[in-house]
Write an enzyme that holds these catalytic residues in place. Structure first.
Site, PDB file in Angstrom:
ATOM      1  N   PHE A 294       0.878  -1.178   0.000  1.00 17.33           N
ATOM      2  CA  PHE A 294       0.000   0.000   0.000  1.00 17.33           C
ATOM      3  C   PHE A 294       0.907   1.218   0.000  1.00 17.33           C
ATOM      4  CE2 PHE A 294      -1.812   3.687   1.882  1.00 17.33           C
ATOM      5  CZ  PHE A 294      -3.183   3.658   1.684  1.00 17.33           C
ATOM      6  N   GLU A 295       0.734   2.053  -1.003  1.00 19.09           N
ATOM      7  CA  GLU A 295       1.476   3.324  -1.014  1.00 19.09           C
ATOM      8  C   GLU A 295       0.613   4.353  -1.708  1.00 19.09           C
ATOM      9  OE1 GLU A 295       6.274   2.345  -1.440  1.00 19.09           O
ATOM     10  OE2 GLU A 295       5.089   2.615  -3.232  1.00 19.09           O
ATOM     11  N   ILE A 296       0.523   5.523  -1.109  1.00 14.75           N
ATOM     12  CA  ILE A 296      -0.045   6.665  -1.827  1.00 14.75           C
ATOM     13  C   ILE A 296       1.054   7.703  -1.770  1.00 14.75           C
ATOM     14  CG2 ILE A 296      -1.839   8.437  -1.875  1.00 14.75           C
ATOM     15  CD1 ILE A 296      -3.696   6.495  -0.450  1.00 14.75           C
ATOM     16  N   HIS A 331      12.227   2.382  -0.433  1.00 14.50           N
ATOM     17  CA  HIS A 331      11.338   3.563  -0.459  1.00 14.50           C
ATOM     18  C   HIS A 331      11.345   4.259   0.907  1.00 14.50           C
ATOM     19  CE1 HIS A 331       8.522   2.126  -3.965  1.00 14.50           C
ATOM     20  NE2 HIS A 331       9.772   2.264  -4.336  1.00 14.50           N
TER      21      HIS A 331
END
Ligand code: GDP
Ligand code: MN
Length: 408
Positions: A294-296, A331
């Site tokens: 999950f990444e926004i 990241h």
């Protein structure tokens, strides 16, 4: 007595002519008319009434929800999107056989959010997508579904890699029982997610992305557009679950990172969050990372010179293949060093499950309001293996009421 240049009757006539010219213009320019109307309605929906202060209401804004519903019904979605949305897309890396797991996930996002917003969805694959995959995704996504192939040089061993050394690593990790330890494709995937997805040609037009994986679940309504939350609050990186990486997959990642910091001190920002990823102020890595399924986030962050220099530095060391570096610690380390602490956002409101962990929003009222179907017993946030409490402590965020009850 001096007479006015234009008589009262004349002025009335002029006003009438101007009015009818405006009406005729708006009637013949549907797009302008809708933008005009939309802006007007949006402004009214957000404008505080006399005596009201402009605070962000954590509860869904009923008036706005109703308005949006009416507008969606009566107006061309293109105009609604153009004014309401930010420049964002969902992005999913998947194989053809992931189609049905992904279909469930996409349908949940559509039901919980995107059927109102119509954001695009970019699907990427190292092999061409088949017709079933394209048909199913096109039918489910309410924005534009786009299908892209990954260039083979971004999904293969770079020329500087010693293939025998890489094979020895895989054998050793297999013997040690390291998860995905012997997988070549998993390594290509991690390298791709670390260094390339954000510059795929289909991604270049966008500024924001939301990474979604096949089979994940979204267990609550998503009332606020998370992209807008990011944009409006000046955030660059958003997460729901944080945890600790298996150290055996990244034995030299921190040492290589320290070398990078030494060579490029200009890429480390002053207000960084080094203490999220290190318990001794940078001597060692504590393995904390934001779970990257999950990444926004902001695509410009990944396209920045700082991040690209970091990725190239890591890629040149061969660690994606001589070890088994995941994109999540990469990241996260980059975000902790190159972003300001205030640019990282925790989305408590988004209920999320990726095997084996759940983020279930803390607080029963919130869960009810958002029609969540997850149990607080499953919430990972406050458990020992999570790093989210550390994030709260470092950023001075107030922990939600009742969090202690979810700690075991
Ligand atoms: P995990 O979450 O670390 O267990 O890894 P996953 O198996 O979920 O893979 C992460 C993401 O990469 C998912 O979106 C997968 O669909 C995708 N993925 C993994 N391996 C491949 C592959 O070989 N080809 C393609 N096209 N996608 C892959
Ligand atoms: Mn996964």
């Amino acid at each position: 007595m001096t007479r006015p240049l234009v008589s009262r009757r004349g002025r009335l006539a002029l006003l009438l002519v101007a009015f009818w010219i405006t009406v005729a213009f708006l009637a013949s320019h549907g797009d302008v008319r809708q933008i005009f109307l939309q802006r007007w309605l949006r402004v009214r929906a957000h404008e505080p009434k006399a005596g009201e202060s402009q605070v962000t209401n954590p509860e869904p804004d009923i008036q706005q929800t109703t308005l949006t519903g009416t507008l969606t019904h009566n107006m061309t979605p293109a105009v609604l999107q153009a004014t309401d949305r930010v420049n964002a897309t969902f992005v999913t890396l998947a194989r053809n056989q992931d189609v049905w797991d992904l279909a469930r996930t996409v349908k949940q996002i559509e039901d919980r959010l995107n059927s109102r917003m119509h954001y695009d969805w970019v699907f990427l694959n190292d092999k061409p997508f088949d017709s079933t995959f394209k048909r199913v995704m096109t039918s489910l996504v309410s924005g534009e579904a786009k299908f892209g192939s990954i260039p083979s040089e971004e999904w293969s061993f770079p020329p500087h890699i010693d293939l025998e050394r890489a094979a020895r690593t895989r054998q050793r990790m297999k013997d040690q029982g390291v998860i995905y330890g012997d997988s070549v494709s998993y390594r290509h995937m991690c390298r791709y997610q670390s260094g390339f997805f954000f510059r795929h040609p289909l991604m270049m037009q966008y500024e924001w992305y939301w990474r979604v994986e096949p089979g994940v679940e979204f267990m609550c309504d998503i009332r606020e557009d998370p992209f807008r939350v990011m944009a409006d609050k000046g955030k660059k990186c958003g997460f729901v679950i944080s945890l600790r990486e298996y150290p055996t997959t990244i034995p030299s990642l921190w040492e290589k990172t320290r070398k990078f910091i030494k060579e490029h001190p200009e890429h480390v920002v002053k207000e960084n969050m080094i203490d999220f990823i290190s318990d001794d102020h940078g001597v060692s890595y504590n393995n904390c990372h934001f779970w990257s399924n999950f990444e926004i986030g902001s695509l410009s962050f990944f396209r920045s010179k700082a991040y690209i220099d970091y990725f190239n530095h890591l890629d040149n060391t061969g660690g994606f293949f001589y070890e088994r570096w995941g994109d999540a610690p990469i990241h996260s380390i980059a975000a902790a060093l190159m972003l300001k602490k205030s640019e990282i956002h925790f989305f408590n409101d988004i209920g999320y499950y990726h095997v084996p962990f759940t983020h279930c929003p803390t607080g029963n009222k919130l869960k009810t309001d958002l029609r969540c179907y997850c149990s607080e017993k499953k919430n990972f946030d406050w458990k020992g293996y999570s790093c989210t409490e550390k994030f709260f402590d470092l950023t001075g965020l107030e922990k939600p009421e009742g969090y202690e009850l979810e700690s075991n």
